[in-house]
Enzyme design. Structure first.
Site, short mmCIF file in Angstrom:
data_model
loop_
_atom_site.label_atom_id
_atom_site.label_comp_id
_atom_site.label_asym_id
_atom_site.label_seq_id
_atom_site.Cartn_x
_atom_site.Cartn_y
_atom_site.Cartn_z
N ASN A 12 0.80 -1.22 0.00
CA ASN A 12 0.00 0.00 0.00
C ASN A 12 0.84 1.27 0.00
O ASN A 12 0.43 2.30 -0.53
CB ASN A 12 -0.92 0.02 1.23
CG ASN A 12 -1.92 -1.13 1.24
OD1 ASN A 12 -1.86 -2.03 0.38
ND2 ASN A 12 -2.84 -1.12 2.19
N SER A 50 -7.46 6.44 0.46
CA SER A 50 -8.67 5.98 1.16
C SER A 50 -9.12 7.02 2.17
O SER A 50 -8.29 7.74 2.74
CB SER A 50 -8.37 4.67 1.90
OG SER A 50 -9.42 4.36 2.84
N TYR A 56 -3.49 -0.89 8.07
CA TYR A 56 -4.05 -0.50 6.77
C TYR A 56 -4.31 1.00 6.74
O TYR A 56 -3.90 1.70 5.82
CB TYR A 56 -5.36 -1.25 6.51
CG TYR A 56 -6.09 -0.78 5.27
CD1 TYR A 56 -7.06 0.22 5.34
CD2 TYR A 56 -5.79 -1.32 4.02
CE1 TYR A 56 -7.73 0.67 4.20
CE2 TYR A 56 -6.45 -0.89 2.88
CZ TYR A 56 -7.41 0.11 2.98
OH TYR A 56 -8.06 0.55 1.85
N LYS A 113 -2.61 4.06 4.40
CA LYS A 113 -3.37 4.96 3.54
C LYS A 113 -3.13 6.42 3.92
O LYS A 113 -3.07 7.30 3.07
CB LYS A 113 -4.86 4.60 3.59
CG LYS A 113 -5.16 3.28 2.89
CD LYS A 113 -4.75 3.32 1.42
CE LYS A 113 -5.12 2.05 0.69
NZ LYS A 113 -4.81 2.12 -0.76
N1 NAD Z 1 -13.19 -1.19 -1.42
C1 NAD Z 1 -13.11 -0.15 -0.59
O1 NAD Z 1 -14.00 0.10 0.26
C2 NAD Z 1 -11.92 0.81 -0.67
C3 NAD Z 1 -12.03 2.04 -0.03
C4 NAD Z 1 -10.93 2.92 -0.11
C5 NAD Z 1 -9.80 2.57 -0.80
N2 NAD Z 1 -9.74 1.37 -1.40
C6 NAD Z 1 -8.51 1.08 -2.13
O2 NAD Z 1 -8.85 0.89 -3.50
C7 NAD Z 1 -7.88 0.03 -4.11
C8 NAD Z 1 -8.61 -1.10 -4.80
O3 NAD Z 1 -9.26 -1.83 -3.80
P1 NAD Z 1 -10.52 -2.77 -4.11
O4 NAD Z 1 -11.55 -2.53 -3.06
O5 NAD Z 1 -10.89 -2.67 -5.54
O6 NAD Z 1 -9.93 -4.20 -3.78
P2 NAD Z 1 -9.47 -5.39 -4.73
O7 NAD Z 1 -8.84 -6.40 -3.82
O8 NAD Z 1 -10.58 -5.79 -5.63
O9 NAD Z 1 -8.34 -4.71 -5.64
C9 NAD Z 1 -7.02 -4.61 -5.18
C10 NAD Z 1 -6.16 -4.42 -6.41
O10 NAD Z 1 -4.80 -4.27 -6.00
C11 NAD Z 1 -4.03 -5.23 -6.71
N3 NAD Z 1 -2.86 -5.65 -5.93
C12 NAD Z 1 -2.83 -6.16 -4.69
N4 NAD Z 1 -1.57 -6.45 -4.35
C13 NAD Z 1 -0.78 -6.11 -5.40
C14 NAD Z 1 0.60 -6.16 -5.68
N5 NAD Z 1 1.47 -6.66 -4.78
N6 NAD Z 1 1.03 -5.71 -6.87
C15 NAD Z 1 0.18 -5.22 -7.79
N7 NAD Z 1 -1.16 -5.15 -7.60
C16 NAD Z 1 -1.61 -5.60 -6.41
C17 NAD Z 1 -4.98 -6.39 -6.94
O11 NAD Z 1 -4.49 -7.26 -7.94
C18 NAD Z 1 -6.23 -5.64 -7.34
O12 NAD Z 1 -6.18 -5.23 -8.67
C19 NAD Z 1 -6.95 -0.43 -2.97
O13 NAD Z 1 -5.80 0.39 -2.94
C20 NAD Z 1 -7.80 -0.18 -1.72
O14 NAD Z 1 -6.99 0.06 -0.57
C21 NAD Z 1 -10.76 0.47 -1.39
C1 HE2 Z 2 -15.01 -2.37 4.93
C2 HE2 Z 2 -13.60 -1.86 5.14
C3 HE2 Z 2 -13.13 -1.03 3.97
C4 HE2 Z 2 -11.71 -0.61 4.17
C5 HE2 Z 2 -11.22 -0.05 2.88
C6 HE2 Z 2 -11.24 1.42 3.01
O1 HE2 Z 2 -10.03 1.89 2.50
#
Ligand code: NAD
Ligand code: HE2
Length: 254
Positions: free
Chosen positions: A107, A138, A151, A155
């Site tokens: 991250n 995030s 985590y 972020k």
């Molecule tokens: N889903 C949520 O509520 C949320 C909220 C805020 C931020 N995020 C952030 O958004 C981004 C995408 O998350 P998501 O919810 O789609 O989850 P997800 O698990 O579907 O996607 C994660 C992505 O990161 C890639 N990844 C993980 N480890 C990796 C590595 N070592 N090298 C290259 N790629 C790698 C995965 O292959 C995937 O494409 C993340 O950075 C996550 O922290 C998600």
């Molecule tokens: C449900 C928890 C989601 C945490 C990802 C926010 O970056």
């Protein structure tokens, strides 16, 4: 930045948020979308190509935790293919507070290294053309989900790093902004470990509150790309896109 006819690199463009954002990007007609991701999904790549046959969609396997030199080598290949790159999206992330070192490696360090590597090609002090970086951080980077402190801190680190990149733009020619989704329905958030198991039900508890879909997040992501505001801290929560005004508590004076 109008997406039309641009060359975009999307790290983690095949994830939950990533794939819907890739779909929305392709609809806007970039010249090239190069997806770098750890997961391989040829069906998704084929689907993206079918959405808009005028867009050249390319995939390279990439793990952001590789040594910096390996990232630079991959980017050398991508730049040889594209000649110019307009936008880099850094989106890789994991959520598992049992994996402390890997969380920081993916991250934070992975995002920093990918950014450092592309500066080799963009830095105007080296005669580069400059560029734009969109970092997926995030809302937990502003106010933690304290049951996943590792985590959330990772972020917070990338929110801070992105703000510094933006302030360095007059020197490097590279602008940057952060994309900060709220809770978005993806597999990442379905179930995950809290730090030291302080709250085994953390995912369930969060799920009792309003969330957003990946499509809502993706559509607002594209709006933020089009706004192209250096230093912006974008909150993409509950289907909205709002700028965050960061409170200054101290100034270095330099
Ligand atoms: N889903 C949520 O509520 C949320 C909220 C805020 C931020 N995020 C952030 O958004 C981004 C995408 O998350 P998501 O919810 O789609 O989850 P997800 O698990 O579907 O996607 C994660 C992505 O990161 C890639 N990844 C993980 N480890 C990796 C590595 N070592 N090298 C290259 N790629 C790698 C995965 O292959 C995937 O494409 C993340 O950075 C996550 O922290 C998600
Ligand atoms: C449900 C928890 C989601 C945490 C990802 C926010 O970056």
């Amino acid at each position: 930045m109008a997406i039309a006819n641009k060359n975009i690199i999307f790290v983690a463009g095949l994830g939950g948020i990533g794939l819907d954002t890739s779909r929305e990007i392709v609809k806007s007609g970039p010249k090239n979308l190069v997806i770098l991701d750890r997961i391989e999904n040829p069906a998704a790549i084929a689907e993206l190509k079918a959405i808009n046959p005028k867009v050249t969609v390319t995939f390279y396997p990439y793990d952001v935790t590789v040594p910096l030199a390996e990232t630079t080598k991959l980017l050398t290949t991508v730049f040889a293919q594209l000649k110019t790159v307009d936008l880099l999206i850094n989106g890789a992330g994991i959520l598992d507070d049992h994996q402390i070192e890997r969380t920081i490696a993916v991250n934070f360090t992975g995002l920093v290294n990918t950014t450092t590597a592309i500066l080799e090609f963009w830095d105007k002090r080296k005669g580069g053309p400059g560029g734009v970086i969109a970092n997926i951080c995030s809302v937990t980077g502003f106010n933690a989900i304290y049951q996943v402190p590792v985590y959330s801190a990772s972020k917070a680190a990338v929110v801070s790093f992105t703000s510094s990149l933006a302030k360095l733009a007059p020197i490097t020619g590279v602008t940057a902004y952060s994309i900060n989704p709220g809770i978005t329905k993806t597999t990442l958030v379905h179930k995950f470990n809290s730090w030291l198991d302080v709250e085994p039900r953390v995912a369930e508890l969060l799920d009792e509150h309003p969330t957003q879909t990946t499509l809502q997040c993706a559509q607002n992501f594209v709006k933020a790309i089009e706004a192209n505001q250096n230093g912006a801290i974008w909150k993409l929560d509950l289907g909205r896109l709002d700028p965050v005004n960061w409170t200054k508590h101290w100034d270095s004076g330099i």
